[in-house]
Design an enzyme around this catalytic site. Sequence first.
Site, PDB file in Angstrom:
ATOM      1  N   GLY B  10       6.109  42.427  96.528  1.00  0.00           N
ATOM      2  CA  GLY B  10       5.619  42.437  97.909  1.00  0.00           C
ATOM      3  C   GLY B  10       5.967  41.167  98.643  1.00  0.00           C
ATOM      4  N   TYR B  13       2.012  38.291 103.324  1.00  0.00           N
ATOM      5  CA  TYR B  13       1.619  36.876 103.362  1.00  0.00           C
ATOM      6  C   TYR B  13       1.583  36.262 101.962  1.00  0.00           C
ATOM      7  CZ  TYR B  13       0.230  37.470 108.240  1.00  0.00           C
ATOM      8  OH  TYR B  13       0.231  37.698 109.578  1.00  0.00           O
ATOM      9  N   GLU B 170      -9.524  43.176 118.099  1.00  0.00           N
ATOM     10  CA  GLU B 170      -8.270  42.603 118.609  1.00  0.00           C
ATOM     11  C   GLU B 170      -7.399  43.675 119.269  1.00  0.00           C
ATOM     12  OE1 GLU B 170      -6.496  40.170 115.403  1.00  0.00           O
ATOM     13  OE2 GLU B 170      -7.210  38.470 116.573  1.00  0.00           O
TER      14      GLU B 170
END
Lengths: 406, 406
Positions: B10, B13, B170
């Site tokens: 992956g 982050y 958001e």
Amino acid sequence: MSRPNIVVLGAGYGGIMTTVRLQKELKANDANITLVNKNDYHYQTTWLHEISAGTLHHDRARIPIGDLIDFNRVNFIQDTVLSIDPEGQRVQLEEGELTYDYLVIGLGFETATFGIEGLLEHAHSITNINSSRLIREEIESNFAKYNNEPEERDDLLTIVVGGAGFTGIEFLGEIANRVPELCEEYDIPREKVRIINVEAGPTALAGFDPELVEYAMNRLEEKGVEFRISTMIKKVTEDGIVVEKDDEQEMIPSRNVVWAAGVTGNSIVGESGFEVNRNKVPVREDLRAPEYDNVFVVGDCAVLMNPETERPYPPTAQIAIQMAELTARNLKQVVHGNNELEPFEFDNKGTVASLGNTDAIGVIFGDRKLFGRSASIMKKVIDNRYLLKLGGVGLFLKKGKLDMYH
Amino acid sequence: MSRPNIVVLGAGYGGIMTTVRLQKELKANDANITLVNKNDYHYQTTWLHEISAGTLHHDRARIPIGDLIDFNRVNFIQDTVLSIDPEGQRVQLEEGELTYDYLVIGLGFETATFGIEGLLEHAHSITNINSSRLIREEIESNFAKYNNEPEERDDLLTIVVGGAGFTGIEFLGEIANRVPELCEEYDIPREKVRIINVEAGPTALAGFDPELVEYAMNRLEEKGVEFRISTMIKKVTEDGIVVEKDDEQEMIPSRNVVWAAGVTGNSIVGESGFEVNRNKVPVREDLRAPEYDNVFVVGDCAVLMNPETERPYPPTAQIAIQMAELTARNLKQVVHGNNELEPFEFDNKGTVASLGNTDAIGVIFGDRKLFGRSASIMKKVIDNRYLLKLGGVGLFLKKGKLDMYH
């Protein structure tokens, strides 16, 4: 003596040009002029294929009515026409009613489905600003969906265009240019995308010179368009279309079916008691309805024989504009008490079909064939000439195609 | 002695930061490093709400792996992980198989549906680049459709957001800013559009200071957001959602249902024989899986208790990045034969939730509350700091939020 009421229905090429010319040529005391239109803007029907493909923003192709019409001279009503009563000289609108002394019908075209099952429900038509930007959005949405699906769904990336007439060919030119951008935007390999044209007749661009047709088809094929000529669309479903050639049927899975064939006049005209053929009024030479001396019909709701070819004039912008100019002149005669009306005479300025932004084919000066870059420039010259005629240099600079050489 | 194989799964982050740090801190002879990722890009998960609303183009939020990784130092494999065999030290990919000496799992989150009927089929989730740009396109497509329908279809213009957590709030901030643009683009009166938030819990932004929550809700309500707090989503259908509050059910017609609640770890982790809780591995303090000394888990696939709050650390970018930095340091120790591993210690740099481009709320320095413009600037500072850390000044200038003051 009271001033006569002139009512113009529709602000397409025919209606807006009639109104602009009446505003210019009549004195304030000659007549009351009323323009009725569904939207508060006029738009370039001949640019809709670009909006549909997403190569031109729809705001480039529309012009606020207020930029063209002086509201002190012309009464503008934003409303939808429901029906016309030519005996009673009335027009029924959604929000009211109008009476007239003289009527100009410029209500434009509707999509002809030729009875194809599922066409209205599952295909999109290049009809107006609303339908064209929806085509753009639906194609984008299907491309965006592709990489979210667990299986490869080619139907999302297959674009089928029904009809290889003028609009069909022009849309193919634009969408073929747009596909590489869409592939970049949504991370799709170009070779997964198919663009298929289905044309029932024996050739694309019927009526054009065979050399021009061949050029157009070759150029579009180079950009990845697959042509299926002499092929009928039998049915459109949510999943795709069924086509038939030589008695063999095939299902083409596609979520992007764009119908660019066949137009009729506006059904309001057909339902209002006029003698019509496919919702078009077979007008007299001076563009008046056969039964009514005070009703003029311009653009796609009128049908008139071309004495040279012994076929009807095609439903083009050029002809609608010339009809409008004549109708404004004839109305000026009529309101001044002169009943000698001028007949329509077509001044053929040529025809150019674009094949994307920098390529085109066409005929000008009667028989001069044009290809490629020079045809593309001519196309833009024609578009710009219209804007100059309609709204002068200001409009030309604001909405014109100024990128003529690329 | 052969070099150990380190495999990182992956490039979110956690995975990308681990790899970038390993590349920097290990010498070429220390280990072979392999990074596996489905796409050839890393993306900013914390910006997906902007892509979904259409206020930021997705290319701004993604970075080619090649811009971050030196392919001479790290072996990059673009492929999808199917399963992990921690006993056999193997990873099964769609197109092959890998063996490892040390494994770092950074496979990210999946959407939790909480068993809500129809959610996966009929709601869109803010999950990745693909799903986010699809949300943008579907909303645009429904707005484009509105003026093509014979009847007023309010479902096309009703946007329902499930969840008032961080992502939900958001997204609401962005979409509320975007709606006026959409109305302009598609000729829709603003008052026809509804933005509805449905939150099952007793408050929006659970865990935030009540003063900040109130500020956020007031600001969003001013922009037209309707909150339905303590309200459950019972069902999602093609036509809309069914909600329930105080035992009363209501159907809200909507074609734009965006699910922004609940995440779990990646189901591949759950299915690969690890002890898990909602697909998250309850890692040791040094972020290794309880059963395997050579498997590290970072980001949303790991769950670790915060000793201060006695609750698990939340699945945030900030924590994933800190886990990655620690894991790179620990792997450096391990390949050098040192088995004394450093435990995870959270360095809380604060939390800021944006409410659109120029507004936000947040907490920094432990208890300093921020509102409005200053919070919004802090949010951009945090985003920029990450890019500096990941790819230096070059990346910051290319992808950073440089419009900090408006």
